[in-house]
Design an enzyme around this catalytic site. Structure first.
Site, mmCIF file in Angstrom:
data_model
loop_
_atom_site.group_PDB
_atom_site.id
_atom_site.type_symbol
_atom_site.label_atom_id
_atom_site.label_comp_id
_atom_site.label_asym_id
_atom_site.label_seq_id
_atom_site.Cartn_x
_atom_site.Cartn_y
_atom_site.Cartn_z
ATOM 1 N N SER A 74 -29.684 -63.670 -37.997
ATOM 2 C CA SER A 74 -30.289 -62.584 -37.230
ATOM 3 C C SER A 74 -30.830 -63.033 -35.879
ATOM 4 O O SER A 74 -30.917 -62.236 -34.945
ATOM 5 C CB SER A 74 -31.414 -61.922 -38.040
ATOM 6 N N ASP A 238 -42.155 -57.066 -36.116
ATOM 7 C CA ASP A 238 -42.261 -57.549 -37.491
ATOM 8 C C ASP A 238 -43.024 -58.868 -37.580
ATOM 9 O O ASP A 238 -43.234 -59.388 -38.674
ATOM 10 C CB ASP A 238 -40.880 -57.665 -38.149
ATOM 11 N N HIS A 241 -39.374 -62.108 -36.244
ATOM 12 C CA HIS A 241 -38.274 -62.333 -35.321
ATOM 13 C C HIS A 241 -38.791 -62.373 -33.884
ATOM 14 O O HIS A 241 -39.759 -61.687 -33.558
ATOM 15 C CB HIS A 241 -37.226 -61.216 -35.453
#
Length: 331
Positions: A74, A238, A241
């Site tokens: 990611s 979040d 990240h």
């Protein structure tokens, strides 16, 4: 990177033995870490549906485009970026376009949640779309840590991907596993375990990737100091990240090495053969270079020769270099 909540199950299974011995005081144990993982899962959450689609051509200069391939998890995909221009791939493409005066075509096959075992299918998909790439960037490892994938298995998959790319004469830059212990929502002692696992995997990735013919750049706790000072700026909503600013920080550490792999880094020709000892650069045993790089984010490790030999008594030689970061400008 994966959701930290998965640490409570697969990530921590079997980890309360020797790993805990070095990081816990009397009375701390597996149950505490399980509880902390559950708390972390609630804090971090999962506010994103995915990552921006950043495939495309960057830079307005004429000429044939430089072809950049990105594989990984990611972080490589850009989860947490607000738009396609804020991902690591896009920032690298824009930076290369500015340095080289040529357009850069980005193909990004990274997948949110990917482990090292997913690199092979990502590469297969990429090669089905493009005939060749001028340079490939791989960012992977965080999910291997949180899912507690055996390091030997993890690096075997990385090695296979790097070697295949090199057989295609595609230069490879690997950004090694970030230090997950620096993420603020993760409490002690879980953060100590994640830091230990992250660094062990990063060192193993360095050795494996360099042996396979790639250059590596240590990510480590690159965002650690900035996160502590400005967590709302460097990390996304979040709190796990990177944000656009965080991705720019990582990309600035990768760009010099990526540019060097396409012979575009603006340094004299001796830069890859004569390291600067005053900057902590030098040639030595690969395993030593890997350990040093883990504790110095932004450090490049590359294959090297010493007196005409690629290996010494302790194994392959490697060059440790600190190129410094490059400020990326819009193009």
């Amino acid at each position: 990177m994966a959701e930290l909540g998965k640490v409570a199950g697969r990530a921590l299974a079997g980890a309360a033995g020797t790993a805990l011995a070095g990081v816990t005081a009397a009375g701390l144990g597996y149950g505490l870490i399980q509880a902390e993982a559950k708390i972390t899962r609630r804090i971090v959450g999962n506010p994103f549906d995915g990552a921006p689609d950043d495939d495309g051509v960057y830079g307005a200069a004429p000429g044939d485009p430089v072809r950049l391939l990105v594989l990984g998890d990611s972080t490589a995909a850009g989860m947490g970026a607000d738009n396609r221009y804020q991902t690591i791939g896009a920032i690298l493409a824009s930076g290369l376009a500015a340095i080289m005066g040529r357009p850069v075509e980005l193909t990004n096959e990274a997948v949110v949640g990917a482990e090292s075992s997913d690199l092979n299918i990502q590469l297969s998909r990429a090669l089905a779309r493009i005939d060749h790439a001028d340079v490939a960037v791989i960012l992977v490892g965080a999910n291997d840590v949180t899912h507690r994938i055996d390091r030997s298995v993890s690096v075997k998959h990385l090695q296979r991907t790097v070697r295949y790319l090199r057989t295609l004469d595609i230069p490879v830059v690997v950004g090694t596993c970030p230090d997950l212990g620096t993420v603020e929502p993760v409490p002690f002692p879980l953060n100590r375990l994640l830091r230990q696992w992250s660094r062990e995997l990063a060192a193993a990735q360095t050795v494996t990737a360099v042996e396979a013919g790639a250059r590596t750049v240590s990510i480590g706790d690159l965002l650690g100091p900035e996160f502590a000072a400005s967590p709302s700026v460097m990390f996304s909503q979040d709190r796990f990240h990177p944000s656009a600013a965080g991705y720019a920080r990582v990309a600035s550490a990768l760009l010099p090495t990526v540019a060097a792999e396409v012979n575009a880094w603006p340094e004299d020709a001796k830069s890859d053969t004569e390291p600067e000892p005053s900057r902590g650069e030098g040639i030595g045993a690969l395993d030593d270079a890997a350990e040093r790089a883990v504790f110095s984010p932004g450090t490049e490790v590359a294959p090297a020769e010493l007196k005409g030999h690629r290996a010494g008594p302790r194994g392959p030689w490697a060059m440790l270099r600190r190129r410094g970061e490059h400020q990326v400008t819009d193009v």
